[in-house]
Design a protein around this motif. Sequence first.
Motif, PDB file in Angstrom:
ATOM      1  N   CYS A 138       0.873  -1.135   0.033  1.00 40.03           N
ATOM      2  CA  CYS A 138       0.019  -0.082  -0.166  1.00 40.03           C
ATOM      3  C   CYS A 138       0.963   1.165  -0.032  1.00 40.03           C
ATOM      4  O   CYS A 138       1.752   1.460   0.975  1.00 40.03           O
ATOM      5  N   PRO A 139       0.686   2.083  -0.925  1.00 42.94           N
ATOM      6  CA  PRO A 139       1.553   3.120  -1.026  1.00 42.94           C
ATOM      7  C   PRO A 139       1.363   4.351   0.250  1.00 42.94           C
ATOM      8  O   PRO A 139       1.757   5.166   0.585  1.00 42.94           O
ATOM      9  N   SER A 140      -0.114   4.186   0.912  1.00 38.71           N
ATOM     10  CA  SER A 140      -0.284   4.924   2.071  1.00 38.71           C
ATOM     11  C   SER A 140       0.331   4.622   3.425  1.00 38.71           C
ATOM     12  O   SER A 140       0.974   5.251   4.119  1.00 38.71           O
TER      13      SER A 140
ATOM     14  N   ARG B  65      -8.135  -1.925 -13.142  1.00 38.57           N
ATOM     15  CA  ARG B  65      -7.096  -0.721 -13.087  1.00 38.57           C
ATOM     16  C   ARG B  65      -6.814  -0.232 -11.895  1.00 38.57           C
ATOM     17  O   ARG B  65      -6.419   0.912 -11.624  1.00 38.57           O
ATOM     18  N   SER B  66      -7.333  -0.884 -10.560  1.00 39.40           N
ATOM     19  CA  SER B  66      -7.001  -0.251  -9.150  1.00 39.40           C
ATOM     20  C   SER B  66      -6.776  -1.504  -8.330  1.00 39.40           C
ATOM     21  O   SER B  66      -7.084  -2.619  -8.526  1.00 39.40           O
ATOM     22  N   LYS B  67      -6.334  -0.918  -7.205  1.00 35.27           N
ATOM     23  CA  LYS B  67      -6.032  -1.790  -6.007  1.00 35.27           C
ATOM     24  C   LYS B  67      -6.282  -0.940  -4.796  1.00 35.27           C
ATOM     25  O   LYS B  67      -6.678   0.239  -4.656  1.00 35.27           O
ATOM     26  N   ASN B  68      -7.063  -1.717  -3.756  1.00 36.74           N
ATOM     27  CA  ASN B  68      -7.488  -1.347  -2.591  1.00 36.74           C
ATOM     28  C   ASN B  68      -6.774  -2.029  -1.320  1.00 36.74           C
ATOM     29  O   ASN B  68      -6.396  -3.291  -1.456  1.00 36.74           O
ATOM     30  N   CYS B  69      -6.474  -1.123  -0.360  1.00 34.83           N
ATOM     31  CA  CYS B  69      -5.799  -1.713   0.870  1.00 34.83           C
ATOM     32  C   CYS B  69      -6.866  -2.217   1.861  1.00 34.83           C
ATOM     33  O   CYS B  69      -7.652  -1.447   2.206  1.00 34.83           O
TER      34      CYS B  69
ATOM     35  N   HIS C 180      -6.305  -2.767   4.709  1.00 37.34           N
ATOM     36  CA  HIS C 180      -5.644  -2.429   6.162  1.00 37.34           C
ATOM     37  C   HIS C 180      -6.395  -0.895   6.253  1.00 37.34           C
ATOM     38  O   HIS C 180      -6.976  -0.821   7.523  1.00 37.34           O
ATOM     39  N   CYS C 181      -5.899   0.050   5.477  1.00 41.08           N
ATOM     40  CA  CYS C 181      -6.099   1.301   5.765  1.00 41.08           C
ATOM     41  C   CYS C 181      -7.420   1.896   4.878  1.00 41.08           C
ATOM     42  O   CYS C 181      -7.955   2.905   5.048  1.00 41.08           O
ATOM     43  N   GLY C 182      -7.720   1.174   3.959  1.00 44.06           N
ATOM     44  CA  GLY C 182      -8.764   1.661   3.016  1.00 44.06           C
ATOM     45  C   GLY C 182      -8.268   2.251   1.616  1.00 44.06           C
ATOM     46  O   GLY C 182      -9.208   2.919   1.022  1.00 44.06           O
ATOM     47  N   PHE C 183      -7.067   2.542   1.667  1.00 44.90           N
ATOM     48  CA  PHE C 183      -6.553   3.334   0.548  1.00 44.90           C
ATOM     49  C   PHE C 183      -7.090   2.842  -0.809  1.00 44.90           C
ATOM     50  O   PHE C 183      -6.770   1.332  -0.964  1.00 44.90           O
ATOM     51  N   HIS C 184      -7.486   3.476  -1.845  1.00 46.26           N
ATOM     52  CA  HIS C 184      -7.829   3.090  -3.054  1.00 46.26           C
ATOM     53  C   HIS C 184      -6.932   3.680  -4.340  1.00 46.26           C
ATOM     54  O   HIS C 184      -7.075   4.848  -4.508  1.00 46.26           O
ATOM     55  N   TYR C 185      -6.155   3.074  -4.803  1.00 46.25           N
ATOM     56  CA  TYR C 185      -5.190   3.450  -5.841  1.00 46.25           C
ATOM     57  C   TYR C 185      -5.775   2.931  -7.361  1.00 46.25           C
ATOM     58  O   TYR C 185      -5.893   1.859  -7.583  1.00 46.25           O
TER      59      TYR C 185
END
Length: 176
Positions: free
Chosen positions: A14-16, A28-32, A34-39
């Motif tokens: 996760c980048p966050s 075309r996306s990924k979701n964390c 753990h923290c809910g970050f969506h890239y």
Amino acid sequence: MTEAQHPNKIFKFCPSCGSTQLRQSGDRSKNCLHCGFHYFFNTSAAVAAIIFDPEGRIMLARRAVEPHKGQLDFPGGFVDPNETAEDALAREIQEELGTKVNKMDYFCSFPNTYPFAGMEVMTLDLAFLVELETISDLTPMDDIASIEFHHPSEVNMDELPAQSMKNILKKLNERI
């Protein structure tokens, strides 16, 4: 050079928050988890200059760096954050050729995949018809090894590695 991979295969953390709980969420996306970050893996904008000399030949640049070192390309490059496509192209022309743009008109755009650092960077390449302040005494700089002029119908398509540049040239040849 190793074969480039889609960003979905490269992004593992996760980048966050740095968690390993980054999961695929659509094409075309990924979701964390753990923290809910969506890239989202969005397209990067790039610009290309179509420059004619007085004989009706187009300017092509021989690349000085990877990817595709030694092959032909249109002068141009990536659009920086908070920069218009027109400003980016004027900047790239100054950096690569050492001259200013007098006039530019939008021509067309095509999607592309640009291999960089082992990853496929998805781009939208915007081509502009460009008139330079001067076309004589240009100095290839930055990531350009040399400048060549070719009649558009005589360009060896095998020397243009980017599909978007081939498509731009095909469209240009249809209009000539």
